[in-house]
Write a protein that holds these residues in place. Structure first.
Motif, PDB file in Angstrom:
ATOM      1  N   ALA A  47      83.497  -7.317 -45.654  1.00 16.73           N
ATOM      2  CA  ALA A  47      84.585  -7.308 -46.634  1.00 16.73           C
ATOM      3  C   ALA A  47      85.937  -7.487 -45.955  1.00 16.73           C
ATOM      4  CB  ALA A  47      84.559  -6.001 -47.422  1.00 16.73           C
ATOM      5  N   ASP A  48      86.158  -6.776 -44.849  1.00 13.80           N
ATOM      6  CA  ASP A  48      87.439  -6.876 -44.151  1.00 13.80           C
ATOM      7  C   ASP A  48      87.661  -8.273 -43.585  1.00 13.80           C
ATOM      8  OD1 ASP A  48      87.893  -4.223 -44.705  1.00 13.80           O
ATOM      9  OD2 ASP A  48      87.337  -3.509 -42.698  1.00 13.80           O
ATOM     10  N   SER A  49      86.604  -8.883 -43.079  1.00 16.48           N
ATOM     11  CA  SER A  49      86.740 -10.197 -42.452  1.00 16.48           C
ATOM     12  C   SER A  49      87.027 -11.280 -43.477  1.00 16.48           C
ATOM     13  CB  SER A  49      85.475 -10.524 -41.652  1.00 16.48           C
ATOM     14  OG  SER A  49      85.263  -9.580 -40.620  1.00 16.48           O
ATOM     15  N   VAL A  50      86.315 -11.257 -44.601  1.00 16.23           N
ATOM     16  CA  VAL A  50      86.586 -12.229 -45.657  1.00 16.23           C
ATOM     17  C   VAL A  50      88.006 -12.039 -46.183  1.00 16.23           C
ATOM     18  CG1 VAL A  50      85.949 -13.005 -47.975  1.00 16.23           C
ATOM     19  CG2 VAL A  50      84.164 -12.487 -46.301  1.00 16.23           C
ATOM     20  N   ALA A  51      88.414 -10.784 -46.346  1.00 13.12           N
ATOM     21  CA  ALA A  51      89.776 -10.515 -46.823  1.00 13.12           C
ATOM     22  C   ALA A  51      90.819 -11.065 -45.857  1.00 13.12           C
ATOM     23  CB  ALA A  51      89.969  -9.011 -47.016  1.00 13.12           C
ATOM     24  N   LEU A  52      90.536 -11.002 -44.562  1.00 10.76           N
ATOM     25  CA  LEU A  52      91.504 -11.494 -43.595  1.00 10.76           C
ATOM     26  C   LEU A  52      91.545 -13.027 -43.579  1.00 10.76           C
ATOM     27  CD1 LEU A  52      93.469  -9.953 -41.889  1.00 10.76           C
ATOM     28  CD2 LEU A  52      91.918 -10.153 -39.942  1.00 10.76           C
ATOM     29  N   VAL A  53      90.412 -13.672 -43.822  1.00 11.33           N
ATOM     30  CA  VAL A  53      90.441 -15.126 -43.992  1.00 11.33           C
ATOM     31  C   VAL A  53      91.336 -15.479 -45.175  1.00 11.33           C
ATOM     32  CG1 VAL A  53      89.064 -17.160 -44.592  1.00 11.33           C
ATOM     33  CG2 VAL A  53      88.178 -15.500 -42.947  1.00 11.33           C
ATOM     34  N   HIS A  54      91.158 -14.762 -46.279  1.00  9.28           N
ATOM     35  CA  HIS A  54      92.007 -14.999 -47.444  1.00  9.28           C
ATOM     36  C   HIS A  54      93.485 -14.788 -47.103  1.00  9.28           C
ATOM     37  CE1 HIS A  54      93.881 -14.645 -51.352  1.00  9.28           C
ATOM     38  NE2 HIS A  54      94.282 -13.429 -51.029  1.00  9.28           N
ATOM     39  N   GLU A  55      93.802 -13.702 -46.416  1.00  9.32           N
ATOM     40  CA  GLU A  55      95.196 -13.421 -46.089  1.00  9.32           C
ATOM     41  C   GLU A  55      95.793 -14.511 -45.191  1.00  9.32           C
ATOM     42  OE1 GLU A  55      96.042  -9.490 -44.677  1.00  9.32           O
ATOM     43  OE2 GLU A  55      94.628  -8.565 -46.074  1.00  9.32           O
ATOM     44  N   THR A  56      94.970 -15.088 -44.335  1.00  8.18           N
ATOM     45  CA  THR A  56      95.449 -16.174 -43.481  1.00  8.18           C
ATOM     46  C   THR A  56      95.921 -17.350 -44.322  1.00  8.18           C
ATOM     47  OG1 THR A  56      93.937 -15.485 -41.722  1.00  8.18           O
ATOM     48  CG2 THR A  56      94.795 -17.745 -41.613  1.00  8.18           C
ATOM     49  N   PHE A  57      95.165 -17.668 -45.382  1.00  6.64           N
ATOM     50  CA  PHE A  57      95.564 -18.766 -46.258  1.00  6.64           C
ATOM     51  C   PHE A  57      96.648 -18.346 -47.249  1.00  6.64           C
ATOM     52  CE2 PHE A  57      91.707 -20.445 -44.515  1.00  6.64           C
ATOM     53  CZ  PHE A  57      91.957 -21.813 -44.457  1.00  6.64           C
ATOM     54  N   ASP A  58      96.890 -17.044 -47.341  1.00  2.84           N
ATOM     55  CA  ASP A  58      97.941 -16.550 -48.227  1.00  2.84           C
ATOM     56  C   ASP A  58      99.262 -16.350 -47.482  1.00  2.84           C
ATOM     57  OD1 ASP A  58      98.662 -15.750 -50.890  1.00  2.84           O
ATOM     58  OD2 ASP A  58      98.701 -13.670 -50.196  1.00  2.84           O
ATOM     59  N   GLY A  59      99.293 -16.723 -46.201  1.00  2.00           N
ATOM     60  CA  GLY A  59     100.556 -16.692 -45.480  1.00  2.00           C
ATOM     61  C   GLY A  59     100.639 -15.760 -44.298  1.00  2.00           C
ATOM     62  N   ARG A  60      99.632 -14.910 -44.093  1.00  2.00           N
ATOM     63  CA  ARG A  60      99.661 -14.009 -42.940  1.00  2.00           C
ATOM     64  C   ARG A  60      99.412 -14.805 -41.665  1.00  2.00           C
ATOM     65  NH1 ARG A  60      95.957 -11.561 -39.674  1.00  2.00           N
ATOM     66  NH2 ARG A  60      96.428  -9.474 -38.870  1.00  2.00           N
ATOM     67  N   GLU A  61     100.205 -14.554 -40.636  1.00  2.00           N
ATOM     68  CA  GLU A  61     100.049 -15.245 -39.360  1.00  2.00           C
ATOM     69  C   GLU A  61      99.047 -14.486 -38.488  1.00  2.00           C
ATOM     70  OE1 GLU A  61     100.689 -18.497 -37.019  1.00  2.00           O
ATOM     71  OE2 GLU A  61     101.646 -18.099 -38.960  1.00  2.00           O
ATOM     72  N   PRO A  62      97.949 -15.115 -38.068  1.00  2.00           N
ATOM     73  CA  PRO A  62      96.976 -14.421 -37.207  1.00  2.00           C
ATOM     74  C   PRO A  62      97.600 -13.980 -35.892  1.00  2.00           C
ATOM     75  CG  PRO A  62      96.033 -16.439 -38.112  1.00  2.00           C
ATOM     76  CD  PRO A  62      97.498 -16.466 -38.435  1.00  2.00           C
ATOM     77  N   ILE A  63      97.098 -12.882 -35.354  1.00  2.00           N
ATOM     78  CA  ILE A  63      97.635 -12.304 -34.126  1.00  2.00           C
ATOM     79  C   ILE A  63      96.777 -12.751 -32.945  1.00  2.00           C
ATOM     80  CG2 ILE A  63      98.193 -10.161 -32.927  1.00  2.00           C
ATOM     81  CD1 ILE A  63      98.386  -8.832 -35.713  1.00  2.00           C
ATOM     82  N   GLU A  64      97.392 -13.505 -32.042  1.00  2.00           N
ATOM     83  CA  GLU A  64      96.661 -14.000 -30.881  1.00  2.00           C
ATOM     84  C   GLU A  64      96.316 -12.849 -29.927  1.00  2.00           C
ATOM     85  OE1 GLU A  64      95.613 -17.042 -30.084  1.00  2.00           O
ATOM     86  OE2 GLU A  64      96.470 -18.082 -31.821  1.00  2.00           O
ATOM     87  N   PRO A  65      95.132 -12.895 -29.323  1.00  2.00           N
ATOM     88  CA  PRO A  65      94.788 -11.861 -28.330  1.00  2.00           C
ATOM     89  C   PRO A  65      95.664 -11.993 -27.100  1.00  2.00           C
ATOM     90  CG  PRO A  65      93.104 -13.588 -28.414  1.00  2.00           C
ATOM     91  CD  PRO A  65      94.051 -13.859 -29.540  1.00  2.00           C
ATOM     92  N   ASP A  66      95.909 -10.868 -26.432  1.00  2.00           N
ATOM     93  CA  ASP A  66      96.771 -10.857 -25.264  1.00  2.00           C
ATOM     94  C   ASP A  66      96.066 -11.358 -24.012  1.00  2.00           C
ATOM     95  OD1 ASP A  66      98.892  -9.802 -26.712  1.00  2.00           O
ATOM     96  OD2 ASP A  66      98.260  -7.734 -26.345  1.00  2.00           O
ATOM     97  N   ASP A  67      94.762 -11.122 -23.933  1.00  2.00           N
ATOM     98  CA  ASP A  67      94.052 -11.434 -22.703  1.00  2.00           C
ATOM     99  C   ASP A  67      93.668 -12.907 -22.631  1.00  2.00           C
ATOM    100  OD1 ASP A  67      92.422 -10.872 -24.914  1.00  2.00           O
ATOM    101  OD2 ASP A  67      90.651 -10.690 -23.648  1.00  2.00           O
ATOM    102  N   GLU A  68      93.401 -13.364 -21.433  1.00  2.00           N
ATOM    103  CA  GLU A  68      92.948 -14.724 -21.207  1.00  2.00           C
ATOM    104  C   GLU A  68      91.433 -14.800 -21.430  1.00  2.00           C
ATOM    105  OE1 GLU A  68      94.897 -17.358 -20.573  1.00  2.00           O
ATOM    106  OE2 GLU A  68      96.563 -15.968 -20.882  1.00  2.00           O
ATOM    107  N   PRO A  69      90.915 -16.014 -21.677  1.00  2.00           N
ATOM    108  CA  PRO A  69      89.463 -16.142 -21.820  1.00  2.00           C
ATOM    109  C   PRO A  69      88.750 -15.645 -20.573  1.00  2.00           C
ATOM    110  CG  PRO A  69      90.571 -18.170 -22.481  1.00  2.00           C
ATOM    111  CD  PRO A  69      91.605 -17.295 -21.857  1.00  2.00           C
ATOM    112  N   GLY A  70      87.663 -14.887 -20.781  1.00  2.00           N
ATOM    113  CA  GLY A  70      86.866 -14.434 -19.653  1.00  2.00           C
ATOM    114  C   GLY A  70      85.910 -15.516 -19.199  1.00  2.00           C
ATOM    115  N   ASP A  71      85.044 -15.157 -18.272  1.00  2.00           N
ATOM    116  CA  ASP A  71      84.103 -16.148 -17.751  1.00  2.00           C
ATOM    117  C   ASP A  71      82.702 -15.970 -18.299  1.00  2.00           C
ATOM    118  OD1 ASP A  71      83.364 -13.845 -16.476  1.00  2.00           O
ATOM    119  OD2 ASP A  71      83.737 -14.567 -14.441  1.00  2.00           O
ATOM    120  N   THR A  72      82.542 -15.084 -19.308  1.00  2.00           N
ATOM    121  CA  THR A  72      81.218 -14.832 -19.867  1.00  2.00           C
ATOM    122  C   THR A  72      80.591 -16.114 -20.395  1.00  2.00           C
ATOM    123  OG1 THR A  72      81.905 -12.599 -20.502  1.00  2.00           O
ATOM    124  CG2 THR A  72      79.912 -13.461 -21.536  1.00  2.00           C
TER     125      THR A  72
END
Length: 343
Positions: free
Chosen positions: A297-322
């Motif tokens: 529920a939270d994830s679908v709601a956040l997809v909706h909020e992204t299209f409703d104008g909320r700016e996604p928050i970029e992660p601070d860390d760099e990509p790992g090597d996993t």
């Protein structure tokens, strides 16, 4: 966003212990209750002919008869009841509605998201499996291609469900008008989706699999989208981009070991919205898995909020090597020149 939804999809009830329950849709609706700009649309059920464009007709008729007889266990994971056929037709119809709505120009806050069930991406040409009876994304892609009014020559499908979309791959594996890409947990059910599965015949090169090792996190998923997936879709130049949107790669989903945060789904949605804009493709979302009700529920709601104008928050860390070696293997398999260090 506009959400395709029908109460008919709640009638498919495989039992209280089954993870793919009607409560998934109820949880999504509850999570969207207080969100701005939510609109629900009920589309017509899909006709048999439209589903038979990507499925064996005798198989579809056998599913209908199976449900008419009361259902039961099609296989150990995939259970039907009497109402399952109607729910599957409705779910496929909602997916077609999403494609149609996107092609008619719905963007931004009006971007369509079909939340039908049962899900579809494991359903192959002539069989059900993995909770799926009718491949909703495949039906929607073919629906778009078959309708001259939409002037669609090519469709791209990105499946970000944690399980490989083997059914969608199966249906389009030898086709050059549909590019299927799947990012999923390596070795998880159904055990398909290796890097070297790239298509055959006319479809050689139009299947991309990005199998991620357990423990992969947000940055590495974003690198997969920013790198090989964006490069491949840009070169393919589709008229329609469909997202098979499963939410079971979340770190709190009960049946996977990928470590995505809720914010990752906002970031992925934002990336794909930008990509669709860049390549001038219509964009639509189709629900697949996701079995932790709160995080679904939270994830679908956040997809909706992204299209409703909320700016996604970029992660601070760099990509790992996993997942670095996995991404390098994908680039090599598709002969793509992408510098992962720049992502």
């Amino acid at each position: 966003m506009q959400f395709g939804y029908s109460e008919r999809c709640l009638a498919h009830d495989p039992g209280s212990r089954h993870p793919e329950s009607p409560d998934r849709l109820r949880a999504i609706r509850e999570g969207l209750k207080k969100k701005h700009g939510v609109e629900y649309v009920e589309a017509d059920p899909c006709e048999l002919d439209a589903m038979a464009a990507v499925h064996d007709r005798e198989y579809l008729e056998s599913v209908r008869e199976f449900c008419d007889d009361g259902g039961g266990n099609w296989d150990p994971d995939t259970t039907a009841v009497g109402e399952t056929w109607d729910a599957a037709c409705q779910s496929a119809g909602l997916a077609c509605w999403a494609a149609e709505t996107a092609l008619e120009g719905a963007t931004g806050r009006d971007t369509p998201f079909s939340i039908g069930r049962p899900p579809g991406h494991h359903a192959i040409y002539d069989d059900a499996m993995g909770f799926c009876f009718v491949n909703n994304a495949a039906v929607a892609a073919q629906y778009a291609l078959d309708h001259d009014a939409y002037d669609v020559d090519r469709v791209a499908i990105l499946d970000w469900d944690v399980h490989h979309g083997n059914g969608t791959q199966d249906i389009f594996y030898d086709r050059d008008d549909v590019f299927f890409a799947s990012i999923h947990e390596q070795g998880l059910y159904p055990g398909t989706g290796d890097v070297d599965e790239t298509g055959e015949g006319d479809g050689d090169g139009t299947t991309m699999n990005v199998p991620m090792p357990a423990g992969t996190d947000d940055r590495e998923y974003l690198a997969a989208v920013d790198g090989p997936i964006t490069a491949a879709f840009t070169a393919f130049d589709p008229d329609l981009l469909l997202i098979s949107a499963g939410f079971d790669a979340h770190r709190h989903d009960p049946i996977s070991r990928i470590r995505l945060s809720t914010e990752a789904y906002a970031l992925l949605s934002g990336r794909l919205r930008s990509l669709a804009d860049d390549i001038d493709a219509a964009l639509a979302f189709i629900l697949e898995g996701g079995y932790g009700l709160d995080v679904l529920a939270d994830s679908v709601a956040l997809v909706h909020e992204t299209f409703d104008g909320r700016e996604p928050i970029e992660p601070d860390d760099e990509p790992g090597d996993t997942a670095e070696s996995a991404l390098e293997d994908v680039l090599e398999a598709h002969d793509l020149d992408v510098d992962l260090d720049e992502l």
